[in-house]
Write an enzyme that holds these catalytic residues in place. Structure first.
Site, PDB file in Angstrom:
ATOM      1  N   GLU A  46       0.829  -1.208   0.000  1.00  0.00           N
ATOM      2  CA  GLU A  46       0.000   0.000   0.000  1.00  0.00           C
ATOM      3  C   GLU A  46       0.862   1.255   0.000  1.00  0.00           C
ATOM      4  O   GLU A  46       1.894   1.311   0.688  1.00  0.00           O
ATOM      5  CB  GLU A  46      -0.910   0.055   1.234  1.00  0.00           C
ATOM      6  CG  GLU A  46      -1.874  -1.100   1.379  1.00  0.00           C
ATOM      7  CD  GLU A  46      -3.018  -1.085   0.380  1.00  0.00           C
ATOM      8  OE1 GLU A  46      -3.218  -0.051  -0.289  1.00  0.00           O
ATOM      9  OE2 GLU A  46      -3.707  -2.111   0.285  1.00  0.00           O
ATOM     10  N   THR A  47       0.422   2.247  -0.741  1.00  0.00           N
ATOM     11  CA  THR A  47       0.934   3.603  -0.649  1.00  0.00           C
ATOM     12  C   THR A  47      -0.237   4.498  -0.282  1.00  0.00           C
ATOM     13  O   THR A  47      -1.289   4.463  -0.938  1.00  0.00           O
ATOM     14  CB  THR A  47       1.569   4.060  -1.971  1.00  0.00           C
ATOM     15  OG1 THR A  47       2.698   3.237  -2.259  1.00  0.00           O
ATOM     16  CG2 THR A  47       2.027   5.509  -1.892  1.00  0.00           C
TER      17      THR A  47
END
Length: 260
Positions: A46-47
């Site tokens: 995830e970003t």
């Protein structure tokens, strides 16, 4: 344009364990296509991107291939960055997202996510599901995810899914879970359809895991461990229609993204 980023290992008090997430605090939203490219460039599970809106932070999460509606570990990582890097002084940070309001509170060196509780509903065991996960299921439920209960912690550790078959099932991903030996429950999470074969530690899956195990075990405070290769420990509370998910976090890298 240059953008500052920070990488945090969430649900861990030391580097190289827990679940890594990249965090960007922005002054204004970037184009969706650009945020997706940035997430693909970092190639982490995830970003997270944050923009302040009034007294809250609007948060969005991207895997390397798609935007997702809810992510626990990247929210924990984002709160850690706001507290430790940007020196937010409030003891609670409020977030808005596609899944509704969220918050993260600071209690000592532990951060607590406040997420909606999600009740998993009975689905029934099918041969297709058992073959995709290569397991013998005790029970199969459905929430936002496929939710498969196994007979033991060892069965969770031994789970070796057929990722191609799993990606074809009509869920975002699959949780496998069982009673734990040293924790109240353990789990693993697989989401090949969104570019994550196995997520190291997944806060959002505990929105359904906590109500399920709270009911099964007759207790509202539980300890959990996600038994991925990196692993992570979670502290869990069921409070009505909300779940509280506690954990530590560690900053492991900071830098600047060069966009020309």
């Amino acid at each position: 344009m240059q953008l500052e980023f920070h990488q945090v290992d969430a649900f861990s008090d030391r580097p190289f364990s827990g679940n890594p997430a990249m965090v960007y605090r922005l002054d204004a939203w970037l184009a969706d296509e650009l945020m997706q490219k940035i997430a693909a460039e970092h190639n982490l599970a995830e970003t997270a991107f944050l923009v302040r809106e009034g007294q809250a932070w609007h948060i969005r999460w991207f895997t390397p291939t798609t935007e997702v509606p809810l992510c626990g570990h990247a929210t924990l990582a984002s709160a850690y960055v706001l507290f430790e890097v940007y020196k937010e002084t409030a003891e609670r940070l409020d977030f808005t997202c596609k899944s509704g309001p969220l918050s993260v509170s600071r209690e000592g060196d532990r951060l607590w996510l406040d997420f909606p509780a999600i009740e998993a509903v009975e689905k029934g065991v099918t041969l297709e599901i058992e073959r995709a996960l290569n397991v013998q299921a005790v029970d199969v439920l459905s929430s936002n995810e496929l939710f498969v209960v196994l007979e033991s912690e060892q069965a969770v550790l031994d789970c070796t899914p057929d990722m191609v078959a799993l990606a074809k099932l009509p869920w975002l991903g699959a949780i496998v879970t069982a009673r734990g030996n040293q924790h109240d429950f353990v789990s693993r999470y697989f989401a090949p359809a969104i570019g994550i074969n196995e997520d190291p530690v997944t806060g959002s899956t505990h929105c359904s895991l906590i109500p399920y195990w709270s009911k099964r075990l007759g207790k509202s405070s539980l300890t959990a461990c996600q038994r991925s290769a990196r692993g992570g420990e979670l502290f869990c509370r069921l409070e009505g229609e909300r779940v509280k998910i506690g954990g530590n976090a560690t900053l492991v890298a900071s830098g600047t993204l060069m966009l020309g």
